[in-house]
Design an enzyme around this catalytic site. Structure first.
Site, PDB file in Angstrom:
ATOM      1  CE1 TYR A 120      -3.207   2.977   0.367  1.00  0.00           C
ATOM      2  CE2 TYR A 120      -1.773   3.639   2.175  1.00  0.00           C
ATOM      3  CZ  TYR A 120      -2.776   3.938   1.265  1.00  0.00           C
ATOM      4  OH  TYR A 120      -3.333   5.188   1.245  1.00  0.00           O
TER       5      TYR A 120
ATOM      6  CG  HIS B 243      -2.138  15.305  -0.262  1.00  0.00           C
ATOM      7  ND1 HIS B 243      -1.590  14.146  -0.739  1.00  0.00           N
ATOM      8  CD2 HIS B 243      -3.350  14.961   0.252  1.00  0.00           C
ATOM      9  CE1 HIS B 243      -2.416  13.135  -0.520  1.00  0.00           C
ATOM     10  NE2 HIS B 243      -3.497  13.599   0.077  1.00  0.00           N
TER      11      HIS B 243
ATOM     12  CG  ASN C 216      -0.246   7.755   6.413  1.00  0.00           C
ATOM     13  OD1 ASN C 216      -0.064   6.557   6.401  1.00  0.00           O
ATOM     14  ND2 ASN C 216      -1.423   8.273   6.706  1.00  0.00           N
TER      15      ASN C 216
ATOM     16  N   GLY D 283      -5.228   5.615  -0.711  1.00  0.00           N
ATOM     17  CA  GLY D 283      -6.617   5.658  -0.290  1.00  0.00           C
ATOM     18  C   GLY D 283      -7.484   4.725  -1.093  1.00  0.00           C
TER      19      GLY D 283
END
Length: 521
Positions: A44, A74, A186, A51
Protein backbone atom coordinates in the site's frame (compact mmCIF):
# COMPACT_ATOMS: atom_id res chain seq x y z
CA UNK A 1 9.43 14.07 26.35
CA UNK A 2 6.81 16.78 26.03
CA UNK A 3 9.16 19.30 27.61
CA UNK A 4 11.72 18.61 24.88
CA UNK A 5 9.17 19.43 22.20
CA UNK A 6 8.27 22.71 23.90
CA UNK A 7 11.93 23.59 24.35
CA UNK A 8 12.83 22.96 20.70
CA UNK A 9 9.68 24.75 19.52
CA UNK A 10 10.42 27.91 21.51
CA UNK A 11 14.21 28.00 21.47
CA UNK A 12 15.33 28.05 17.81
CA UNK A 13 18.40 26.12 16.68
CA UNK A 14 18.51 23.78 19.65
CA UNK A 15 20.87 20.85 19.11
CA UNK A 16 19.02 17.76 17.89
CA UNK A 17 20.73 14.43 17.26
CA UNK A 18 19.89 11.40 15.13
CA UNK A 19 21.21 8.58 17.30
CA UNK A 20 23.19 5.61 15.99
CA UNK A 21 20.52 3.21 17.23
CA UNK A 22 17.78 5.11 15.40
CA UNK A 23 19.89 5.27 12.23
CA UNK A 24 20.45 1.50 12.34
CA UNK A 25 16.73 0.83 12.83
CA UNK A 26 15.90 3.13 9.91
CA UNK A 27 18.39 1.42 7.62
CA UNK A 28 17.00 -2.03 8.48
CA UNK A 29 13.43 -0.87 7.86
CA UNK A 30 14.38 0.64 4.50
CA UNK A 31 16.26 -2.49 3.46
CA UNK A 32 13.17 -4.60 4.18
CA UNK A 33 11.05 -2.22 2.13
CA UNK A 34 13.38 -2.52 -0.86
CA UNK A 35 13.43 -6.35 -0.59
CA UNK A 36 9.64 -6.53 -0.51
CA UNK A 37 9.34 -4.18 -3.49
CA UNK A 38 11.66 -6.44 -5.46
CA UNK A 39 9.26 -9.36 -5.00
CA UNK A 40 6.63 -7.55 -7.03
CA UNK A 41 3.99 -7.82 -4.33
CA UNK A 42 1.55 -4.91 -3.93
CA UNK A 43 2.45 -2.72 -0.96
CA UNK A 44 0.00 0.00 0.00
CA UNK A 45 1.17 3.50 -0.95
CA UNK A 46 4.47 2.11 -2.19
CA UNK A 47 3.46 0.18 -5.28
CA UNK A 48 -0.25 0.97 -5.16
CA UNK A 49 -2.31 4.11 -5.37
CA UNK A 50 -3.41 5.97 -2.25
CA UNK A 51 -6.62 5.66 -0.29
CA UNK A 52 -9.51 4.48 -2.42
CA UNK A 53 -7.02 4.05 -5.29
CA UNK A 54 -5.35 1.16 -3.46
CA UNK A 55 -6.72 -1.22 -6.09
CA UNK A 56 -4.31 0.21 -8.67
CA UNK A 57 -0.86 -1.41 -8.60
CA UNK A 58 2.13 0.22 -10.28
CA UNK A 59 5.49 -1.11 -11.41
CA UNK A 60 8.37 -0.62 -8.95
CA UNK A 61 10.16 1.77 -11.30
CA UNK A 62 7.24 4.21 -10.95
CA UNK A 63 7.29 4.22 -7.14
CA UNK A 64 9.50 7.26 -6.68
CA UNK A 65 7.47 9.44 -9.06
CA UNK A 66 4.30 8.35 -7.27
CA UNK A 67 5.68 9.90 -4.08
CA UNK A 68 6.39 13.25 -5.77
CA UNK A 69 2.92 13.35 -7.27
CA UNK A 70 1.30 12.56 -3.91
CA UNK A 71 3.12 15.44 -2.28
CA UNK A 72 2.07 17.86 -5.00
CA UNK A 73 -1.60 16.98 -5.18
CA UNK A 74 -2.01 17.56 -1.44
CA UNK A 75 -0.62 21.09 -1.54
CA UNK A 76 -4.01 22.75 -1.17
CA UNK A 77 -4.08 24.05 2.39
CA UNK A 78 -5.81 27.29 3.31
CA UNK A 79 -5.85 29.76 6.15
CA UNK A 80 -3.03 31.47 8.01
CA UNK A 81 0.42 29.96 8.22
CA UNK A 82 0.96 27.88 11.31
CA UNK A 83 2.98 29.72 13.99
CA UNK A 84 6.71 29.12 13.86
CA UNK A 85 6.75 27.29 17.19
CA UNK A 86 4.12 24.88 15.90
CA UNK A 87 6.18 24.21 12.76
CA UNK A 88 9.29 23.48 14.82
CA UNK A 89 7.32 21.10 17.03
CA UNK A 90 5.90 19.42 13.92
CA UNK A 91 9.36 18.85 12.43
CA UNK A 92 10.69 17.37 15.67
CA UNK A 93 7.73 15.08 16.27
CA UNK A 94 7.74 13.84 12.66
CA UNK A 95 11.47 13.13 12.79
CA UNK A 96 11.06 11.27 16.07
CA UNK A 97 8.22 9.13 14.72
CA UNK A 98 10.15 8.17 11.58
CA UNK A 99 13.36 7.54 13.56
CA UNK A 100 11.67 4.66 15.36
CA UNK A 101 12.59 2.58 12.32
CA UNK A 102 9.20 1.24 11.32
CA UNK A 103 8.43 3.48 8.36
CA UNK A 104 10.84 2.34 5.65
CA UNK A 105 11.99 5.84 4.70
CA UNK A 106 15.53 6.79 3.76
CA UNK A 107 17.57 7.93 6.76
CA UNK A 108 18.32 11.16 4.88
CA UNK A 109 14.64 12.10 5.26
CA UNK A 110 14.98 12.12 9.04
CA UNK A 111 18.34 13.85 8.93
CA UNK A 112 16.96 16.59 6.70
CA UNK A 113 14.05 17.23 9.06
CA UNK A 114 16.60 17.76 11.80
CA UNK A 115 18.67 19.98 9.50
CA UNK A 116 15.66 22.25 9.07
CA UNK A 117 15.49 22.59 12.85
CA UNK A 118 19.23 23.18 13.19
CA UNK A 119 19.11 26.03 10.68
CA UNK A 120 15.60 27.20 11.65
CA UNK A 121 14.32 26.82 8.11
CA UNK A 122 10.57 26.57 8.60
CA UNK A 123 8.14 25.42 5.91
CA UNK A 124 5.10 27.59 5.32
CA UNK A 125 2.23 25.38 6.47
CA UNK A 126 -1.36 26.59 6.07
CA UNK A 127 -3.35 25.65 9.15
CA UNK A 128 -6.46 24.30 7.42
CA UNK A 129 -7.05 21.25 5.26
CA UNK A 130 -6.58 18.19 7.49
CA UNK A 131 -9.30 15.93 8.87
CA UNK A 132 -6.82 14.08 11.09
CA UNK A 133 -6.98 10.75 9.25
CA UNK A 134 -5.25 9.49 7.18
CA UNK A 135 -2.96 11.63 9.27
CA UNK A 136 -2.37 15.34 8.69
CA UNK A 137 -1.94 14.83 4.97
CA UNK A 138 -2.34 18.38 3.68
CA UNK A 139 -0.26 20.28 6.25
CA UNK A 140 2.49 17.66 6.36
CA UNK A 141 2.76 17.77 2.56
CA UNK A 142 4.19 21.27 2.98
CA UNK A 143 6.94 19.71 5.09
CA UNK A 144 7.52 17.02 2.48
CA UNK A 145 7.56 19.60 -0.31
CA UNK A 146 10.25 21.54 1.54
CA UNK A 147 12.43 18.46 1.81
CA UNK A 148 12.31 17.84 -1.95
CA UNK A 149 13.22 21.48 -2.60
CA UNK A 150 9.83 22.87 -3.60
CA UNK A 151 7.74 25.62 -2.01
CA UNK A 152 8.39 28.46 0.38
CA UNK A 153 9.90 28.69 3.86
CA UNK A 154 10.33 31.25 6.60
CA UNK A 155 14.03 31.93 7.11
CA UNK A 156 15.64 34.73 9.08
CA UNK A 157 12.51 36.85 9.06
CA UNK A 158 11.84 36.47 5.34
CA UNK A 159 9.65 34.27 3.17
CA UNK A 160 11.83 32.67 0.50
CA UNK A 161 11.93 29.84 -2.00
CA UNK A 162 13.22 26.75 -0.26
CA UNK A 163 15.54 25.82 -3.12
CA UNK A 164 17.43 29.09 -2.65
CA UNK A 165 17.66 28.66 1.11
CA UNK A 166 18.89 25.07 0.89
CA UNK A 167 21.55 26.16 -1.57
CA UNK A 168 22.62 29.00 0.73
CA UNK A 169 23.09 26.74 3.75
CA UNK A 170 24.73 23.96 1.75
CA UNK A 171 22.01 21.31 1.82
CA UNK A 172 20.73 19.21 -1.07
CA UNK A 173 17.02 18.49 -1.53
CA UNK A 174 15.99 14.93 -0.76
CA UNK A 175 15.47 12.73 -3.81
CA UNK A 176 12.45 10.72 -2.72
CA UNK A 177 12.16 7.00 -3.17
CA UNK A 178 9.22 4.68 -2.53
CA UNK A 179 7.36 5.41 0.76
CA UNK A 180 9.36 8.58 1.59
CA UNK A 181 6.54 10.99 0.82
CA UNK A 182 3.90 8.83 2.46
CA UNK A 183 6.07 8.40 5.54
CA UNK A 184 6.35 12.17 5.87
CA UNK A 185 2.69 13.04 5.48
CA UNK A 186 0.80 10.04 6.82
CA UNK A 187 0.93 10.83 10.53
CA UNK A 188 -0.43 12.92 13.39
CA UNK A 189 2.57 15.21 13.93
CA UNK A 190 0.88 18.51 12.99
CA UNK A 191 -2.06 17.85 15.31
CA UNK A 192 0.28 16.67 18.05
CA UNK A 193 2.41 19.81 17.74
CA UNK A 194 -0.56 22.08 18.42
CA UNK A 195 -1.69 19.73 21.19
CA UNK A 196 1.63 19.59 23.04
CA UNK A 197 1.99 23.37 23.08
CA UNK A 198 -1.64 23.89 24.12
CA UNK A 199 -1.33 21.42 27.00
CA UNK A 200 1.92 22.98 28.20
CA UNK A 201 0.40 26.46 28.26
CA UNK A 202 -2.78 25.20 29.89
CA UNK A 203 -0.74 23.91 32.81
CA UNK A 204 0.58 27.44 33.31
CA UNK A 205 -3.01 28.69 33.30
CA UNK A 206 -4.00 26.16 35.98
CA UNK A 207 -1.45 27.68 38.35
CA UNK A 208 -2.29 31.28 37.44
CA UNK A 209 -6.02 30.67 37.85
CA UNK A 210 -5.49 29.91 41.53
CA UNK A 211 -3.46 33.10 41.90
CA UNK A 212 -6.34 35.04 40.35
CA UNK A 213 -8.86 33.41 42.68
CA UNK A 214 -6.73 34.24 45.72
CA UNK A 215 -6.64 37.93 44.76
CA UNK A 216 -10.38 37.94 44.11
CA UNK A 217 -11.07 36.30 47.46
CA UNK A 218 -9.15 39.07 49.22
CA UNK A 219 -10.70 41.87 47.20
CA UNK A 220 -14.18 40.54 47.99
CA UNK A 221 -13.45 39.96 51.71
CA UNK A 222 -13.85 36.25 51.22
CA UNK A 223 -13.77 33.20 53.44
CA UNK A 224 -10.58 31.21 52.92
CA UNK A 225 -12.04 28.44 55.04
CA UNK A 226 -13.64 27.20 51.81
CA UNK A 227 -10.20 25.87 50.89
CA UNK A 228 -9.56 24.01 54.16
CA UNK A 229 -7.97 20.62 53.58
CA UNK A 230 -10.68 18.77 55.54
CA UNK A 231 -13.30 19.69 52.94
CA UNK A 232 -11.26 18.54 49.99
CA UNK A 233 -9.99 15.36 51.59
CA UNK A 234 -13.62 14.22 51.70
CA UNK A 235 -13.78 14.45 47.90
CA UNK A 236 -10.19 13.60 47.14
CA UNK A 237 -9.75 14.32 43.46
CA UNK A 238 -6.07 15.16 43.20
CA UNK A 239 -6.47 18.30 41.14
CA UNK A 240 -9.15 19.65 43.47
CA UNK A 241 -6.99 18.96 46.52
CA UNK A 242 -3.94 20.58 44.89
CA UNK A 243 -5.89 23.67 43.90
CA UNK A 244 -7.41 24.10 47.35
CA UNK A 245 -4.05 23.58 49.03
CA UNK A 246 -2.43 26.21 46.83
CA UNK A 247 -5.21 28.69 47.56
CA UNK A 248 -4.75 28.11 51.29
CA UNK A 249 -1.01 28.71 50.96
CA UNK A 250 -1.47 31.86 48.86
CA UNK A 251 -3.94 33.33 51.34
CA UNK A 252 -2.00 32.43 54.47
CA UNK A 253 -1.54 35.59 56.51
CA UNK A 254 -4.24 37.55 54.71
CA UNK A 255 -6.27 39.99 56.79
CA UNK A 256 -8.85 40.34 54.01
CA UNK A 257 -9.77 36.73 53.19
CA UNK A 258 -10.23 35.25 56.63
CA UNK A 259 -10.50 31.75 58.13
CA UNK A 260 -14.06 30.55 58.62
CA UNK A 261 -13.96 30.97 62.39
CA UNK A 262 -12.93 34.62 62.11
CA UNK A 263 -15.66 35.30 59.55
CA UNK A 264 -18.22 33.84 61.95
CA UNK A 265 -16.90 35.95 64.81
CA UNK A 266 -17.37 39.15 62.83
CA UNK A 267 -21.14 38.70 63.12
CA UNK A 268 -23.24 39.75 66.09
CA UNK A 269 -24.93 37.02 68.15
CA UNK A 270 -28.71 36.87 68.02
CA UNK A 271 -28.96 37.37 71.81
CA UNK A 272 -32.53 36.19 72.00
CA UNK A 273 -33.76 37.66 68.75
CA UNK A 274 -35.63 35.34 66.42
CA UNK A 275 -33.54 36.32 63.42
CA UNK A 276 -31.01 38.86 62.23
CA UNK A 277 -28.92 39.81 59.25
CA UNK A 278 -25.27 38.81 59.19
CA UNK A 279 -22.80 41.64 58.77
CA UNK A 280 -20.51 39.37 56.75
CA UNK A 281 -21.64 36.32 54.82
CA UNK A 282 -20.18 33.05 56.01
CA UNK A 283 -20.25 31.61 52.46
CA UNK A 284 -18.86 33.08 49.23
CA UNK A 285 -20.52 32.72 45.87
CA UNK A 286 -19.72 29.62 43.82
CA UNK A 287 -17.13 31.23 41.53
CA UNK A 288 -14.93 31.74 44.60
CA UNK A 289 -16.03 28.91 46.88
CA UNK A 290 -16.01 26.23 44.18
CA UNK A 291 -12.90 27.41 42.33
CA UNK A 292 -10.89 24.28 43.27
CA UNK A 293 -13.68 22.12 41.89
CA UNK A 294 -13.35 23.89 38.53
CA UNK A 295 -9.60 24.31 38.34
CA UNK A 296 -9.09 20.84 39.77
CA UNK A 297 -10.77 19.40 36.70
CA UNK A 298 -8.25 21.20 34.47
CA UNK A 299 -5.36 19.95 36.59
CA UNK A 300 -6.57 16.34 36.48
CA UNK A 301 -7.39 16.54 32.77
CA UNK A 302 -3.85 17.70 32.05
CA UNK A 303 -2.39 14.68 33.85
CA UNK A 304 -3.96 12.17 31.48
CA UNK A 305 -3.68 14.45 28.45
CA UNK A 306 0.08 14.62 29.01
CA UNK A 307 0.29 10.82 29.24
CA UNK A 308 -1.60 10.38 25.99
CA UNK A 309 0.45 12.99 24.16
CA UNK A 310 3.70 11.47 25.44
CA UNK A 311 2.64 8.20 23.85
CA UNK A 312 1.55 9.89 20.63
CA UNK A 313 4.78 11.77 19.95
CA UNK A 314 6.82 8.59 20.54
CA UNK A 315 4.72 6.38 18.25
CA UNK A 316 4.88 5.23 14.64
CA UNK A 317 1.84 6.97 13.21
CA UNK A 318 2.08 6.24 9.48
CA UNK A 319 0.95 3.38 7.24
CA UNK A 320 2.18 0.86 6.18
CA UNK A 321 4.73 -0.15 8.82
CA UNK A 322 7.70 -2.45 8.25
CA UNK A 323 8.68 -5.03 10.87
CA UNK A 324 12.35 -5.55 10.11
CA UNK A 325 12.67 -8.28 12.76
CA UNK A 326 9.94 -10.46 11.27
CA UNK A 327 10.45 -9.36 7.69
CA UNK A 328 6.82 -8.31 7.24
CA UNK A 329 4.89 -5.22 6.15
CA UNK A 330 1.66 -4.29 7.94
CA UNK A 331 -1.22 -2.09 6.82
CA UNK A 332 -3.15 -0.44 9.64
CA UNK A 333 -4.51 2.83 10.94
CA UNK A 334 -2.03 4.39 13.37
CA UNK A 335 -2.52 7.68 11.53
CA UNK A 336 -5.97 7.98 13.15
CA UNK A 337 -5.52 10.71 15.79
CA UNK A 338 -8.34 9.55 18.05
CA UNK A 339 -6.41 10.03 21.27
CA UNK A 340 -5.24 13.48 20.24
CA UNK A 341 -8.74 14.67 19.40
CA UNK A 342 -10.26 13.26 22.58
CA UNK A 343 -7.51 14.87 24.63
CA UNK A 344 -7.95 18.24 22.97
CA UNK A 345 -11.75 18.19 23.05
CA UNK A 346 -11.53 17.56 26.80
CA UNK A 347 -8.82 20.15 27.33
CA UNK A 348 -10.87 22.75 25.47
CA UNK A 349 -13.79 22.33 27.84
CA UNK A 350 -11.61 22.37 30.95
CA UNK A 351 -9.75 25.53 29.92
CA UNK A 352 -12.90 27.31 28.73
CA UNK A 353 -14.42 26.66 32.14
CA UNK A 354 -11.49 28.52 33.70
CA UNK A 355 -12.29 31.52 31.50
CA UNK A 356 -15.91 31.33 32.59
CA UNK A 357 -14.96 31.01 36.26
CA UNK A 358 -12.73 34.09 36.17
CA UNK A 359 -15.26 36.07 34.17
CA UNK A 360 -17.83 35.37 36.90
CA UNK A 361 -15.35 36.50 39.55
CA UNK A 362 -14.77 39.69 37.57
CA UNK A 363 -18.49 40.41 37.62
CA UNK A 364 -18.44 40.19 41.41
CA UNK A 365 -15.49 42.58 41.57
CA UNK A 366 -16.98 45.32 39.40
CA UNK A 367 -20.62 45.12 40.50
CA UNK A 368 -21.36 47.26 43.57
CA UNK A 369 -24.23 44.94 44.47
CA UNK A 370 -21.75 42.11 45.12
CA UNK A 371 -18.30 43.59 45.76
CA UNK A 372 -18.75 44.29 49.49
CA UNK A 373 -18.28 48.02 49.57
CA UNK A 374 -15.99 48.67 46.63
CA UNK A 375 -16.88 51.36 44.13
CA UNK A 376 -19.09 50.75 41.09
CA UNK A 377 -16.89 49.40 38.29
CA UNK A 378 -13.86 49.97 40.53
CA UNK A 379 -13.73 53.69 39.76
CA UNK A 380 -11.42 55.79 41.97
CA UNK A 381 -12.96 57.29 45.08
CA UNK A 382 -13.75 60.98 44.57
CA UNK A 383 -14.88 63.52 47.12
CA UNK A 384 -18.59 64.26 47.03
CA UNK A 385 -17.93 67.77 45.65
CA UNK A 386 -15.29 66.68 43.11
CA UNK A 387 -15.79 67.67 39.47
CA UNK A 388 -14.67 64.17 38.52
CA UNK A 389 -17.61 62.54 40.30
CA UNK A 390 -19.92 60.73 37.87
CA UNK A 391 -17.58 61.17 34.89
CA UNK A 392 -15.72 57.86 35.10
CA UNK A 393 -16.76 54.28 34.41
CA UNK A 394 -13.61 52.41 35.43
CA UNK A 395 -13.68 48.74 34.51
CA UNK A 396 -17.13 48.70 32.89
CA UNK A 397 -15.64 48.38 29.41
CA UNK A 398 -13.12 45.82 30.61
CA UNK A 399 -15.90 43.62 31.94
CA UNK A 400 -17.72 43.89 28.62
CA UNK A 401 -14.59 42.86 26.73
CA UNK A 402 -13.95 40.00 29.14
CA UNK A 403 -17.47 38.70 28.66
CA UNK A 404 -17.02 38.71 24.88
CA UNK A 405 -13.67 36.89 25.10
CA UNK A 406 -15.16 34.32 27.45
CA UNK A 407 -18.10 33.73 25.12
CA UNK A 408 -15.69 33.09 22.27
CA UNK A 409 -13.76 30.58 24.37
CA UNK A 410 -16.96 28.78 25.37
CA UNK A 411 -18.23 28.71 21.79
CA UNK A 412 -14.93 27.31 20.53
CA UNK A 413 -15.03 24.51 23.11
CA UNK A 414 -17.57 22.52 21.12
CA UNK A 415 -16.10 19.05 20.44
CA UNK A 416 -14.56 18.51 17.01
CA UNK A 417 -14.48 14.72 17.21
CA UNK A 418 -18.22 14.38 16.68
CA UNK A 419 -18.01 16.25 13.37
CA UNK A 420 -16.38 13.39 11.50
CA UNK A 421 -16.94 13.69 7.75
CA UNK A 422 -16.75 10.78 5.32
CA UNK A 423 -14.28 11.77 2.63
CA UNK A 424 -12.00 10.45 -0.13
CA UNK A 425 -14.57 8.28 -1.89
CA UNK A 426 -15.74 6.87 1.45
CA UNK A 427 -12.37 5.26 2.10
CA UNK A 428 -11.79 7.74 4.91
CA UNK A 429 -15.37 7.26 6.10
CA UNK A 430 -14.57 7.96 9.75
CA UNK A 431 -11.99 10.61 10.58
CA UNK A 432 -10.71 12.16 13.80
CA UNK A 433 -10.76 15.96 13.22
CA UNK A 434 -7.79 16.18 15.61
CA UNK A 435 -6.09 19.17 13.96
CA UNK A 436 -9.25 21.25 14.35
CA UNK A 437 -9.57 20.28 18.02
CA UNK A 438 -5.90 20.97 18.69
CA UNK A 439 -5.96 24.35 16.96
CA UNK A 440 -9.08 25.25 18.89
CA UNK A 441 -7.47 24.18 22.17
CA UNK A 442 -4.53 26.46 21.51
CA UNK A 443 -6.92 29.30 20.65
CA UNK A 444 -8.92 28.79 23.86
CA UNK A 445 -5.73 28.86 25.89
CA UNK A 446 -4.91 32.23 24.33
CA UNK A 447 -8.39 33.59 24.98
CA UNK A 448 -8.33 32.40 28.59
CA UNK A 449 -4.96 34.08 29.08
CA UNK A 450 -6.59 37.36 28.01
CA UNK A 451 -9.43 36.81 30.47
CA UNK A 452 -6.85 36.24 33.21
CA UNK A 453 -5.05 39.46 32.32
CA UNK A 454 -8.25 41.50 32.63
CA UNK A 455 -9.11 39.71 35.87
CA UNK A 456 -5.68 40.43 37.37
CA UNK A 457 -5.91 44.10 36.43
CA UNK A 458 -9.35 44.38 38.01
CA UNK A 459 -8.33 42.47 41.13
CA UNK A 460 -5.31 44.72 41.65
CA UNK A 461 -7.50 47.80 41.18
CA UNK A 462 -9.98 46.41 43.70
CA UNK A 463 -7.25 45.69 46.21
CA UNK A 464 -5.85 49.20 45.85
CA UNK A 465 -9.31 50.45 46.75
CA UNK A 466 -9.67 47.92 49.56
CA UNK A 467 -6.18 48.44 51.02
CA UNK A 468 -3.19 46.35 50.03
CA UNK A 469 -1.77 46.37 53.55
CA UNK A 470 -4.18 43.54 54.43
CA UNK A 471 -3.04 41.25 51.62
CA UNK A 472 -1.07 38.09 52.23
CA UNK A 473 2.66 38.28 51.50
CA UNK A 474 2.38 36.14 48.37
CA UNK A 475 -0.62 37.88 46.84
CA UNK A 476 0.92 41.26 47.64
CA UNK A 477 3.97 40.23 45.60
CA UNK A 478 1.70 39.56 42.63
CA UNK A 479 0.07 42.96 43.11
CA UNK A 480 3.51 44.58 43.19
CA UNK A 481 4.46 42.82 39.93
CA UNK A 482 1.37 44.08 38.14
CA UNK A 483 1.84 47.59 39.52
CA UNK A 484 5.45 47.59 38.31
CA UNK A 485 4.17 47.59 34.73
CA UNK A 486 0.61 48.98 34.92
CA UNK A 487 -0.42 51.92 37.13
CA UNK A 488 -3.59 52.31 39.18
CA UNK A 489 -6.51 53.44 37.02
CA UNK A 490 -7.15 56.91 38.45
CA UNK A 491 -9.50 57.92 35.66
CA UNK A 492 -10.96 56.63 32.42
CA UNK A 493 -8.25 55.73 29.90
CA UNK A 494 -7.53 53.10 27.28
CA UNK A 495 -6.43 49.78 28.74
CA UNK A 496 -5.77 47.55 25.74
CA UNK A 497 -2.02 47.87 26.17
CA UNK A 498 -2.42 47.10 29.89
CA UNK A 499 -4.06 43.82 28.92
CA UNK A 500 -1.27 42.98 26.46
CA UNK A 501 1.36 43.74 29.09
CA UNK A 502 -0.19 41.45 31.68
CA UNK A 503 -0.75 38.72 29.08
CA UNK A 504 3.01 38.73 28.56
CA UNK A 505 3.59 38.41 32.32
CA UNK A 506 1.35 35.34 32.37
CA UNK A 507 3.02 33.83 29.28
CA UNK A 508 6.47 34.30 30.75
CA UNK A 509 5.49 32.70 34.05
CA UNK A 510 6.19 35.93 35.94
CA UNK A 511 2.83 35.92 37.75
CA UNK A 512 3.40 32.41 39.06
CA UNK A 513 6.95 33.24 40.07
CA UNK A 514 5.84 36.37 41.92
CA UNK A 515 3.45 34.18 43.91
CA UNK A 516 6.37 31.93 44.85
CA UNK A 517 5.45 29.16 42.43
CA UNK A 518 7.56 27.28 39.94
CA UNK A 519 6.31 28.14 36.45
CA UNK A 520 5.71 25.49 33.83
CA UNK A 521 8.87 24.82 31.84
Amino acid sequence: MLADVVSVAREPKREVVYSEAALKASEESRALKLRLISTGQPIYGVTTGFGDSVTTQIAPDKAAQLQRNMIRYHLNGTGPDAPEEVVRATLLIRANCLARGNSGVQPVVIERLLDLLRHDVLPRIPERGSVGASGDLVPLCYVASTLIGEGQVHYRGQTREVADVLSQIGLEPVVPEAKDGLGLINGTSFSAAFAVLAAHDARQLAVTADVCTALASEALLGNRGHFDSFIHEQRPHKGQRDSAALLSELLDGSELSLPHSQVVDLNDPLEGRGHGKLRRSIQDRYSIRCAPHVNGVLRDTLDWVDRWLETEINASTDNPLFDAGAGNVHSGGNFYAGHVVQAMDSLKVAVANIADLLDRQLELLVDEKFNNGLTPNLVPRFADDSWEGGLHHGFKGMQLACSAITAEALKTSNPASVFSRSTEAHNQDKVSMAPIAARDARAIVGLTREVMAIHLLAACQALDLRGIEGMSPRTRAVHALVRSVVPFVDGDRRMDQDIATVVRLIEEGAVAEAAGLRPAL
